[in-house]
Design a protein around this motif. Structure first.
Motif, PDB file in Angstrom:
ATOM      1  N   GLN A   1       3.262  -2.497  10.408  1.00  0.00           N
ATOM      2  CA  GLN A   1       3.253  -3.876   9.954  1.00  0.00           C
ATOM      3  C   GLN A   1       3.530  -4.818  11.115  1.00  0.00           C
ATOM      4  N   LYS A   2       2.940  -5.988  11.044  1.00  0.00           N
ATOM      5  CA  LYS A   2       3.201  -7.003  12.047  1.00  0.00           C
ATOM      6  C   LYS A   2       4.624  -7.513  11.883  1.00  0.00           C
ATOM      7  N   THR A   3       5.214  -7.959  12.980  1.00  0.00           N
ATOM      8  CA  THR A   3       6.620  -8.353  12.958  1.00  0.00           C
ATOM      9  C   THR A   3       6.886  -9.537  12.040  1.00  0.00           C
ATOM     10  N   ASN A   4       5.874 -10.369  11.798  1.00  0.00           N
ATOM     11  CA  ASN A   4       6.082 -11.536  10.953  1.00  0.00           C
ATOM     12  C   ASN A   4       5.766 -11.263   9.482  1.00  0.00           C
ATOM     13  N   GLU A   5       5.415 -10.038   9.149  1.00  0.00           N
ATOM     14  CA  GLU A   5       5.129  -9.701   7.765  1.00  0.00           C
ATOM     15  C   GLU A   5       6.404  -9.241   7.061  1.00  0.00           C
ATOM     16  N   PRO A   6       6.542  -9.569   5.764  1.00  0.00           N
ATOM     17  CA  PRO A   6       7.715  -9.087   5.026  1.00  0.00           C
ATOM     18  C   PRO A   6       7.667  -7.567   4.874  1.00  0.00           C
ATOM     19  N   GLN A   7       8.833  -6.957   4.788  1.00  0.00           N
ATOM     20  CA  GLN A   7       8.924  -5.504   4.688  1.00  0.00           C
ATOM     21  C   GLN A   7       8.410  -5.032   3.333  1.00  0.00           C
ATOM     22  N   PHE A   8       7.471  -4.096   3.369  1.00  0.00           N
ATOM     23  CA  PHE A   8       6.882  -3.539   2.151  1.00  0.00           C
ATOM     24  C   PHE A   8       7.815  -2.478   1.577  1.00  0.00           C
ATOM     25  N   LEU A   9       8.145  -2.596   0.276  1.00  0.00           N
ATOM     26  CA  LEU A   9       9.072  -1.671  -0.364  1.00  0.00           C
ATOM     27  C   LEU A   9       8.360  -0.598  -1.180  1.00  0.00           C
ATOM     28  N   ILE A  10       7.523  -1.017  -2.104  1.00  0.00           N
ATOM     29  CA  ILE A  10       6.883  -0.059  -3.003  1.00  0.00           C
ATOM     30  C   ILE A  10       5.705  -0.717  -3.715  1.00  0.00           C
ATOM     31  N   ALA A  11       4.733   0.101  -4.092  1.00  0.00           N
ATOM     32  CA  ALA A  11       3.625  -0.338  -4.934  1.00  0.00           C
ATOM     33  C   ALA A  11       3.557   0.581  -6.142  1.00  0.00           C
ATOM     34  N   LEU A  12       3.318   0.010  -7.301  1.00  0.00           N
ATOM     35  CA  LEU A  12       3.289   0.789  -8.535  1.00  0.00           C
ATOM     36  C   LEU A  12       2.383   0.115  -9.552  1.00  0.00           C
TER      37      LEU A  12
ATOM     38  N   PRO B   1      -0.768  -8.329 -17.811  1.00  0.00           N
ATOM     39  CA  PRO B   1      -1.695  -8.538 -16.695  1.00  0.00           C
ATOM     40  C   PRO B   1      -3.153  -8.428 -17.159  1.00  0.00           C
ATOM     41  N   LEU B   2      -4.055  -8.957 -16.347  1.00  0.00           N
ATOM     42  CA  LEU B   2      -5.476  -8.821 -16.645  1.00  0.00           C
ATOM     43  C   LEU B   2      -5.874  -7.354 -16.567  1.00  0.00           C
ATOM     44  N   LEU B   3      -6.933  -6.988 -17.269  1.00  0.00           N
ATOM     45  CA  LEU B   3      -7.357  -5.594 -17.312  1.00  0.00           C
ATOM     46  C   LEU B   3      -7.697  -5.048 -15.924  1.00  0.00           C
ATOM     47  N   ASN B   4      -8.232  -5.914 -15.054  1.00  0.00           N
ATOM     48  CA  ASN B   4      -8.616  -5.430 -13.727  1.00  0.00           C
ATOM     49  C   ASN B   4      -7.476  -5.509 -12.713  1.00  0.00           C
ATOM     50  N   GLU B   5      -6.302  -5.952 -13.150  1.00  0.00           N
ATOM     51  CA  GLU B   5      -5.127  -5.941 -12.275  1.00  0.00           C
ATOM     52  C   GLU B   5      -4.396  -4.618 -12.480  1.00  0.00           C
ATOM     53  N   LYS B   6      -4.323  -3.812 -11.424  1.00  0.00           N
ATOM     54  CA  LYS B   6      -3.810  -2.453 -11.572  1.00  0.00           C
ATOM     55  C   LYS B   6      -2.493  -2.199 -10.858  1.00  0.00           C
ATOM     56  N   ALA B   7      -2.263  -2.845  -9.718  1.00  0.00           N
ATOM     57  CA  ALA B   7      -1.092  -2.501  -8.903  1.00  0.00           C
ATOM     58  C   ALA B   7      -0.310  -3.745  -8.518  1.00  0.00           C
ATOM     59  N   VAL B   8       1.006  -3.567  -8.359  1.00  0.00           N
ATOM     60  CA  VAL B   8       1.848  -4.636  -7.826  1.00  0.00           C
ATOM     61  C   VAL B   8       2.600  -4.078  -6.630  1.00  0.00           C
ATOM     62  N   GLN B   9       2.628  -4.834  -5.557  1.00  0.00           N
ATOM     63  CA  GLN B   9       3.328  -4.460  -4.332  1.00  0.00           C
ATOM     64  C   GLN B   9       4.545  -5.366  -4.181  1.00  0.00           C
ATOM     65  N   LEU B  10       5.721  -4.760  -4.014  1.00  0.00           N
ATOM     66  CA  LEU B  10       6.969  -5.504  -3.883  1.00  0.00           C
ATOM     67  C   LEU B  10       7.400  -5.540  -2.423  1.00  0.00           C
ATOM     68  N   PHE B  11       7.868  -6.721  -1.976  1.00  0.00           N
ATOM     69  CA  PHE B  11       8.298  -6.908  -0.596  1.00  0.00           C
ATOM     70  C   PHE B  11       9.764  -7.332  -0.553  1.00  0.00           C
ATOM     71  N   GLU B  12      10.405  -7.050   0.571  1.00  0.00           N
ATOM     72  CA  GLU B  12      11.830  -7.295   0.738  1.00  0.00           C
ATOM     73  C   GLU B  12      12.194  -8.765   0.584  1.00  0.00           C
ATOM     74  N   ASP B  13      11.289  -9.673   0.934  1.00  0.00           N
ATOM     75  CA  ASP B  13      11.605 -11.101   0.868  1.00  0.00           C
ATOM     76  C   ASP B  13      11.561 -11.663  -0.553  1.00  0.00           C
ATOM     77  N   GLY B  14      11.296 -10.805  -1.554  1.00  0.00           N
ATOM     78  CA  GLY B  14      11.285 -11.258  -2.937  1.00  0.00           C
ATOM     79  C   GLY B  14       9.912 -11.599  -3.474  1.00  0.00           C
ATOM     80  N   THR B  15       8.901 -11.490  -2.650  1.00  0.00           N
ATOM     81  CA  THR B  15       7.543 -11.752  -3.104  1.00  0.00           C
ATOM     82  C   THR B  15       6.898 -10.461  -3.596  1.00  0.00           C
ATOM     83  N   ALA B  16       5.867 -10.631  -4.392  1.00  0.00           N
ATOM     84  CA  ALA B  16       5.094  -9.492  -4.881  1.00  0.00           C
ATOM     85  C   ALA B  16       3.631  -9.896  -4.929  1.00  0.00           C
TER      86      ALA B  16
END
Length: 224
Positions: free
Chosen positions: A12-23, A102-117
């Motif tokens: 990951q680039k240094t300015n990107e938030p830390q990726f925690l998990i996708a589910l 969620p919409l039918l075509n929305e399948k995954a959510v990725q959570l980041f350390e900064d609180g965004t998803a």
């Protein structure tokens, strides 16, 4: 959907938030239906996401309860994509972004350390950004595992009584996400919790695996 939907770059680039998990995002929607709507009940109006506390374990548990019912979903290793989420780490998640289906075509959510998803679309790679982190984290999430009975004899011996809206909410989830539209009921006595389960249809699991949704209900005590 391909497995790449849940994957993140290994570097990951240094300015990107830390990726925690996708589910699977639809499983987040399921547990969001069982949180308390009482703002005073801080420990009951959130979602718990917990990684099993053993080195190398990829087992993830989602849970939510309002004090009357409890929904627990155990995702086996391989059914999620784990980034920097450590073994034994628990995320306390604000359910607001996942209350609406969620919409039918929305399948995954990725959570980041900064609180965004990021909620990712299956067909077009469109990304919908939401916030998952809550400021109310100074509490201990209920120990949901100890509430589930160790075994069931399935002989109630007396009528069970439950709030019909709780049953209806769960059966709606089973109808939408269940495999073969089968719901199993396990019980002991009329004064002990009843547990209903269904197996999630594979179309809602981007990385595959078998996932079971467990719904525990506390019975209403009827006085003769």
């Amino acid at each position: 959907m391909t497995a790449s939907t849940l994957e993140r770059p290994t570097v990951q680039k240094t300015n990107e938030p830390q990726f925690l998990i996708a589910l699977p995002v639809h499983l987040m929607h399921c547990v969001a239906q069982c949180v308390s709507t009482d703002p005073v009940k801080v420990s009951l109006n959130k979602i718990s996401l917990y990684r099993e506390d053993s080195v190398g374990s990829g087992v993830i548990t989602l849970a939510a309860t309002d004090g009357h019912r409890l929904l627990r979903i155990t995702l086996p290793a391989g059914s999620t994509h784990i980034g920097e989420l450590e073994p034994g780490q628990r995320l306390i998640i604000d359910p607001a972004a996942f209350k609406k289906r969620p919409l039918l075509n929305e399948k995954a959510v990725q959570l980041f350390e900064d609180g965004t998803a990021e909620i990712i679309s299956r067909s077009s790679r469109e990304i919908r950004k939401v916030f998952w982190k809550t400021a109310d984290t100074d509490f201990e999430f209920p120990n949901y595992d100890q509430i589930f009975p160790d075994n069931f004899h399935n002989k109630p011996e007396a009528p069970f009584a439950f709030n019909p809206s709780y049953l209806l909410d769960f059966l709606k989830l089973a109808k939408q996400y269940g495999c073969q539209l089968v719901v199993k009921w396990r019980m002991n006595a009329a004064t002990t919790p009843m547990v209903q389960t269904f197996v999630v249809d594979g179309k809602w699991l981007p990385l595959g695996g078998e996932v079971t949704v467990e719904h525990l209900l506390i019975p209403i005590q009827i006085r003769d």
